[in-house]
Design an enzyme around this catalytic site. Sequence first.
Site, PDB file in Angstrom:
ATOM      1  N   CYS A  73       3.002   1.680  12.566  1.00 57.14           N
ATOM      2  CA  CYS A  73       4.484   2.323  11.449  1.00 57.14           C
ATOM      3  C   CYS A  73       4.741   2.958  12.313  1.00 57.14           C
ATOM      4  O   CYS A  73       6.489   3.301  11.365  1.00 57.14           O
ATOM      5  CB  CYS A  73       3.642   2.689  10.036  1.00 57.14           C
ATOM      6  N   ASN A  98      -5.471   5.706  10.740  1.00 60.20           N
ATOM      7  CA  ASN A  98      -5.209   4.517  11.151  1.00 60.20           C
ATOM      8  C   ASN A  98      -5.244   4.630  12.967  1.00 60.20           C
ATOM      9  O   ASN A  98      -4.903   3.555  13.219  1.00 60.20           O
ATOM     10  CB  ASN A  98      -3.444   3.848  10.182  1.00 60.20           C
ATOM     11  N   GLY A 109       0.486  -1.538  -0.233  1.00 65.89           N
ATOM     12  CA  GLY A 109       0.223  -0.047  -0.227  1.00 65.89           C
ATOM     13  C   GLY A 109       0.472   1.506  -0.247  1.00 65.89           C
ATOM     14  O   GLY A 109       0.806   2.116  -0.849  1.00 65.89           O
ATOM     15  N   THR A 110       2.054   1.386   0.707  1.00 69.95           N
ATOM     16  CA  THR A 110       2.751   2.612   1.226  1.00 69.95           C
ATOM     17  C   THR A 110       3.883   2.541  -0.734  1.00 69.95           C
ATOM     18  O   THR A 110       3.061   3.762  -0.988  1.00 69.95           O
ATOM     19  CB  THR A 110       4.115   2.225   1.684  1.00 69.95           C
TER      20      THR A 110
END
Length: 393
Positions: free
Chosen positions: A329, A153, A71-72
Amino acid sequence: MSVVYLDHSATTPADPRVVEAMIPFLGGIYGNPSSLHTVGREARAAVLTARAQVAALIGARPEDIVFTASGTEADNLAILGSYEARESQDFALAVSAIEHPAVLAPARAVERRGAALEIVPVDGQGTVDPDRLALAFARRPAIALVSVMAANNVVGTLQALEDLGQVAHENGALFHTDAIQAAGKVAIDVRTLPVDMLSLSAHKLHGPKGVGALYLRPGVALHPIIHGGGQERGLRSATENVAAIVGFGKAAEIALAEGAAEADRLRVLRDHILAEVTRRLPNAYLLGHPSERLPGHLCLGFAGQEGEAIRLLMALDQEGIAVSSGSACSAHRVAEPSYVLQAMGLDAFQARGSLRVTLGRFTTAAEIERFLEVLPRVVGELRSISTRRFATS
């Protein structure tokens, strides 16, 4: 002691049906999808099937899906690829203050290369007001790209994508959304949403790690950020990770078929947790929007104990309960206040103190009761330690 896993916003356990679908492509079906022989064509057929499955999850056409390694990478392709496609022109972009680093970091990167960057503020619930986005265009009419995540998130707040995308389009800008937390958990349909690009990740919806995708509306110009053999319509060169892509497709298929019922079940568990935690712990409070939030997501604070968040997380871990403090993260920066919570108006002390509890497909009611049994005791023990330390200091 079995682990009660309540950190699904960090990653989800792979669904056994996903693993089963992947296994043949980790062994017997090993061809390169770019090869013309039978073994290669077999692999390519599997990639095409997965592309259609992922597209169906968001109402897209299969040919509008570009597979990436994460996704990054999908976020980076949307932002850096948009900048590269317009580098000869003035380029400005607007992103919300609470975007994932996968959006903020490439946005800062193009800013260092000469692009203008507008950071759009959020309110105390983590919501981007479309009027605030409109003000960004009033200040900087050259904005060519807007990126606002579908769901945050850290706090789980859902954004009004239809309204935000409309503001972007009315001002001649493209609209990208990082839907990595939202896809498969809330309904998303690019046929009706004013979204030009949308990022996805398999491991957030019970698929494998190491594979993501970018939806690209027809006519949107992007330059590749990875160069090579020209796979994925020239936008993402590299031999496709067939097994992971197959797993992504199966995860998307399951999410499309079962996601609505799953979301209803998770909302019931989520609301039960919130009601019980606030009943048993009077200093507990909710962070983020009270209703417009992901179905299995809670972000909690404990007034007066925000500085104990990491100790609380570790104490729960010793009890066999896995939760998170803010974003996984950013786990290597646990001593720093959350920029998301600071953007929502919390001070530096409060912004260090969130406990993120996120549920998934395999979370059971019994596990929730175990969590509700342990949490008040652990919070009480930490409060006692803090009080004694304060009294003797």
